[in-house]
Scaffold this motif. Structure first.
Motif, short mmCIF file in Angstrom:
data_model
loop_
_atom_site.label_atom_id
_atom_site.label_comp_id
_atom_site.label_asym_id
_atom_site.label_seq_id
_atom_site.Cartn_x
_atom_site.Cartn_y
_atom_site.Cartn_z
N ARG A 69 96.33 72.14 -6.01
CA ARG A 69 96.74 70.74 -6.12
C ARG A 69 97.65 70.24 -4.99
N ASP A 70 97.83 71.03 -3.94
CA ASP A 70 98.59 70.52 -2.78
C ASP A 70 98.13 71.25 -1.52
N ILE A 71 96.81 71.15 -1.25
CA ILE A 71 96.25 71.76 -0.05
C ILE A 71 96.65 70.94 1.16
N ARG A 72 97.40 71.52 2.06
CA ARG A 72 97.84 70.85 3.29
C ARG A 72 98.29 71.92 4.28
N PRO A 73 98.36 71.61 5.57
CA PRO A 73 98.71 72.62 6.58
C PRO A 73 100.05 73.31 6.32
N GLU A 74 101.03 72.56 5.79
CA GLU A 74 102.36 73.14 5.57
C GLU A 74 102.35 74.23 4.50
N ASN A 75 101.29 74.31 3.71
CA ASN A 75 101.21 75.33 2.66
C ASN A 75 100.27 76.46 3.01
N ALA B 116 99.39 64.72 -8.49
CA ALA B 116 100.18 65.70 -7.75
C ALA B 116 99.53 65.93 -6.40
N GLY B 117 100.33 66.35 -5.43
CA GLY B 117 99.80 66.64 -4.11
C GLY B 117 100.50 65.85 -3.03
N THR B 118 99.94 65.90 -1.83
CA THR B 118 100.47 65.18 -0.68
C THR B 118 99.51 64.04 -0.34
N GLU B 119 100.03 62.84 -0.31
CA GLU B 119 99.21 61.62 -0.21
C GLU B 119 98.17 61.69 0.91
N LYS B 120 98.54 62.18 2.05
CA LYS B 120 97.65 62.18 3.21
C LYS B 120 96.36 62.94 2.94
N TYR B 121 96.42 64.01 2.14
CA TYR B 121 95.26 64.88 1.93
C TYR B 121 94.64 64.72 0.54
N ARG C 199 88.12 70.57 -9.18
CA ARG C 199 87.96 71.37 -7.97
C ARG C 199 87.43 70.59 -6.76
N PRO C 200 86.53 69.62 -6.94
CA PRO C 200 86.08 68.86 -5.76
C PRO C 200 87.21 68.16 -5.01
N ALA C 201 88.28 67.81 -5.71
CA ALA C 201 89.43 67.17 -5.05
C ALA C 201 90.06 68.11 -4.04
N GLU C 202 90.04 69.39 -4.31
CA GLU C 202 90.63 70.36 -3.39
C GLU C 202 89.75 70.55 -2.16
N VAL C 203 88.45 70.42 -2.33
CA VAL C 203 87.54 70.49 -1.19
C VAL C 203 87.80 69.29 -0.28
N PHE C 204 88.04 68.13 -0.86
CA PHE C 204 88.38 66.94 -0.08
C PHE C 204 89.66 67.19 0.73
N SER C 205 90.68 67.75 0.10
CA SER C 205 91.94 68.04 0.79
C SER C 205 91.71 69.05 1.92
N ASN D 19 98.08 56.55 10.77
CA ASN D 19 98.88 57.36 9.86
C ASN D 19 98.48 57.15 8.40
N GLY D 20 97.23 56.82 8.19
CA GLY D 20 96.74 56.62 6.83
C GLY D 20 96.28 57.92 6.19
N ALA D 21 95.91 57.82 4.91
CA ALA D 21 95.43 58.97 4.15
C ALA D 21 93.92 59.05 4.23
N TRP D 22 93.38 60.26 4.07
CA TRP D 22 91.95 60.47 4.17
C TRP D 22 91.19 59.74 3.06
#
Length: 207
Positions: free
Chosen positions: A21-27, A57-62, A73-79, A106-109
């Motif tokens: 629920r928070d797939i992003r580069p920082e993690n 939950a998560g980081t807005e950008k991703y 689970r498809p939401a995590e593939v999007f991230s 600087n928008g979200a995907w």
């Protein structure tokens, strides 16, 4: 990237499945042996008798467009696609903050305009790139990213399918190239409350 897909698949293929629920580069980290580590499971949830979550939950950008309403689970593939896009940007020789992010204002995907602008810029740069041999073109990677970003969740591939596509693109991987087990299918039934590890309650669709 292959190991990222394998790692996400390993969470989704568990019984019960786990959503990070928070797939992003920082993690995403590398250990001293070069192995991928996914960290920060503070908002992760096990899909105990459930397939879809409506908590935000998560980081807005991703975050996927459906996050907060019908998150699965498809939401995590999007991230993951957002992460891959930044990796592709780096492979093209650019720092995302000074190039891709600027193109996306600087928008979200999940935003249609930002997503379109980002993909258009990547497509232009991939087409112009001549630094790689023809058989190592980054075009297939960009096309894979596009398949991971549809608005409708059911149009996206599973993490295991992403892994298979990456295996087909390259044959020189040194790890994570084994065939993966199948994920079970999501079954949607009426929602029920479930208490998360932090003590807060989230709406869960039980199966």
């Amino acid at each position: 990237m292959l190991c990222l897909a394998a790692s996400l698949h390993s969470l989704h293929a568990l019984q019960p499945s786990v959503l990070h629920r928070d797939i992003r580069p920082e993690n995403i980290f590398l250990d001293n042996h070069g192995r991928i580590l996914c960290v920060d499971f503070g908002v992760a949830r096990a899909l105990t008798d459930s397939s879809i979550r409506s908590s935000y939950a998560g980081t807005e950008k991703y975050m996927a467009p459906e996050a907060g309403t019908r998150y699965a689970r498809p939401a995590e593939v999007f991230s993951l696609a957002g992460v891959y896009a930044e990796i592709l940007c780096i492979m093209l020789g650019y720092f995302p903050a000074n190039s891709l992010d600027t193109e996306m204002a600087n928008g979200a995907w999940k935003g249609r305009t930002a997503r379109t602008k980002g993909l258009e810029w990547l497509s232009k740069e991939v087409t112009a790139d001549t630094s790689l041999e023809p058989d190592l073109s980054l075009g297939p990677l960009l096309e894979l990213i596009k398949t991971m970003l549809p608005i409708h969740p059911h149009e996206r591939p599973k993490a295991g399918d992403v892994h298979d596509s990456l295996r087909a693109w390259r044959t020189d991987y040194v790890c994570c190239s084994a065939v993966l087990t199948n994920e079970h299918d999501d079954i949607v039934t009426p929602p029920s409350p479930e208490k998360g590890p932090s003590g807060s309650y989230a709406r869960v669709y039980s199966s």
